[in-house]
Design an enzyme around this catalytic site. Structure first.
Site, mmCIF file in Angstrom:
data_model
loop_
_atom_site.group_PDB
_atom_site.id
_atom_site.type_symbol
_atom_site.label_atom_id
_atom_site.label_comp_id
_atom_site.label_asym_id
_atom_site.label_seq_id
_atom_site.Cartn_x
_atom_site.Cartn_y
_atom_site.Cartn_z
ATOM 1 N N GLY A 47 0.806 -1.223 0.000
ATOM 2 C CA GLY A 47 0.000 0.000 0.000
ATOM 3 C C GLY A 47 0.833 1.263 0.000
ATOM 4 N N GLY A 49 -1.169 4.358 -0.541
ATOM 5 C CA GLY A 49 -2.157 5.394 -0.297
ATOM 6 C C GLY A 49 -3.416 4.779 0.275
ATOM 7 N N GLY A 106 -3.696 -0.449 -9.019
ATOM 8 C CA GLY A 106 -4.331 -1.416 -8.134
ATOM 9 C C GLY A 106 -4.900 -0.688 -6.930
ATOM 10 N N CYS A 107 -5.706 -1.401 -6.139
ATOM 11 C CA CYS A 107 -6.370 -0.757 -4.999
ATOM 12 C C CYS A 107 -6.433 -1.725 -3.830
ATOM 13 C CB CYS A 107 -7.782 -0.348 -5.419
ATOM 14 S SG CYS A 107 -8.731 0.450 -4.118
ATOM 15 N N HIS A 149 -5.987 8.809 -7.769
ATOM 16 C CA HIS A 149 -6.677 7.612 -7.283
ATOM 17 C C HIS A 149 -7.415 7.909 -5.971
ATOM 18 C CE1 HIS A 149 -6.907 3.098 -6.716
ATOM 19 N NE2 HIS A 149 -7.068 3.493 -5.466
ATOM 20 N N GLU A 150 -6.743 8.605 -5.059
ATOM 21 C CA GLU A 150 -7.343 8.905 -3.750
ATOM 22 C C GLU A 150 -8.463 9.948 -3.869
ATOM 23 O OE1 GLU A 150 -6.608 6.757 -1.668
ATOM 24 O OE2 GLU A 150 -4.692 6.078 -2.496
ATOM 25 N N HIS A 153 -11.489 8.147 -4.800
ATOM 26 C CA HIS A 153 -12.100 7.457 -3.655
ATOM 27 C C HIS A 153 -13.061 8.385 -2.917
ATOM 28 C CE1 HIS A 153 -10.642 3.399 -3.130
ATOM 29 N NE2 HIS A 153 -9.369 3.736 -3.239
HETATM 30 ZN ZN ZN Z 1 -7.910 2.502 -3.834
#
Ligand code: ZN
Length: 177
Positions: A47, A49, A106-107, A149-150, A153
């Site tokens: 990870g 973030g 990816g997440c 990406h964040e 979210h």
């Molecule tokens: Zn994510």
């Protein structure tokens, strides 16, 4: 207690978040949330973030590991470092370059799946830090990708909602956000 990362399928990942009242930023409540996010991120070796909804908190907060700002660092070196986490509260995208790049993503909330997502090459983001001080930061490379990406979210958007191709992998060679 260590918070579990909420996985795809939970509606909290698709809801929008509330802003944090600026005078509340230095409160114990927010401090504890940041602490929980940081611990959850640290518990996931891939990870770099994490956004508050990923631990079930519908607030406009995300963290980015300092690792995302490094270039040319070996996996081994990266694993052994105790990276600090940069805090973004009520973040806002100020500028995103028109120039887009197709990047593998990816997440932490979507285990074992990667996809190609178009992202601005460079971005400028404004936010409050954990002390309630406003700042802005320009980013490129992996750092720019993580910020986008964040931000998604916090808008209830997962990368699989916009990916051009998805790929299932057993071992994650890529970083998760
Ligand atoms: Zn994510």
């Amino acid at each position: 207690m260590l918070k579990q990362i909420i996985q795809k399928g939970d509606s909290i990942l698709h809801n929008t978040v509330k802003k944090v009242a600026v005078k509340e930023i230095i409160s114990t409540k927010i401090k504890n949330i940041i602490h929980d996010m940081s611990a959850a991120l640290r518990n996931n070796t891939t990870g770099i973030g994490i956004a508050a909804p990923q631990i079930g908190i519908p607030l406009a907060i995300f963290l980015v590991s300092e690792e995302a700002m490094q270039n040319n660092i070996s996996e081994e070196e990266a694993k052994n470092k105790n990276w600090s986490h940069m805090v973004f509260i009520n973040p806002k995208l100020i500028k995103g370059s028109k120039k887009k790049v197709l990047l593998t993503e990816g997440c932490l909330s979507i285990d074992g799946v990667f996809g190609k997502v178009k992202r601005s090459r460079q971005v400028m983001v404004e936010a409050y830090d954990e002390r309630g001080k406003k700042f802005s930061v320009g980013a490129s490379g992996l750092f720019s990708q993580v910020l986008q990406h964040e931000l998604d979210h916090l808008d209830g958007i997962l990368f699989i909602d916009k990916a051009e191709r998805l790929e299932k992998v057993n071992v994650s060679e890529n970083k998760n956000k």
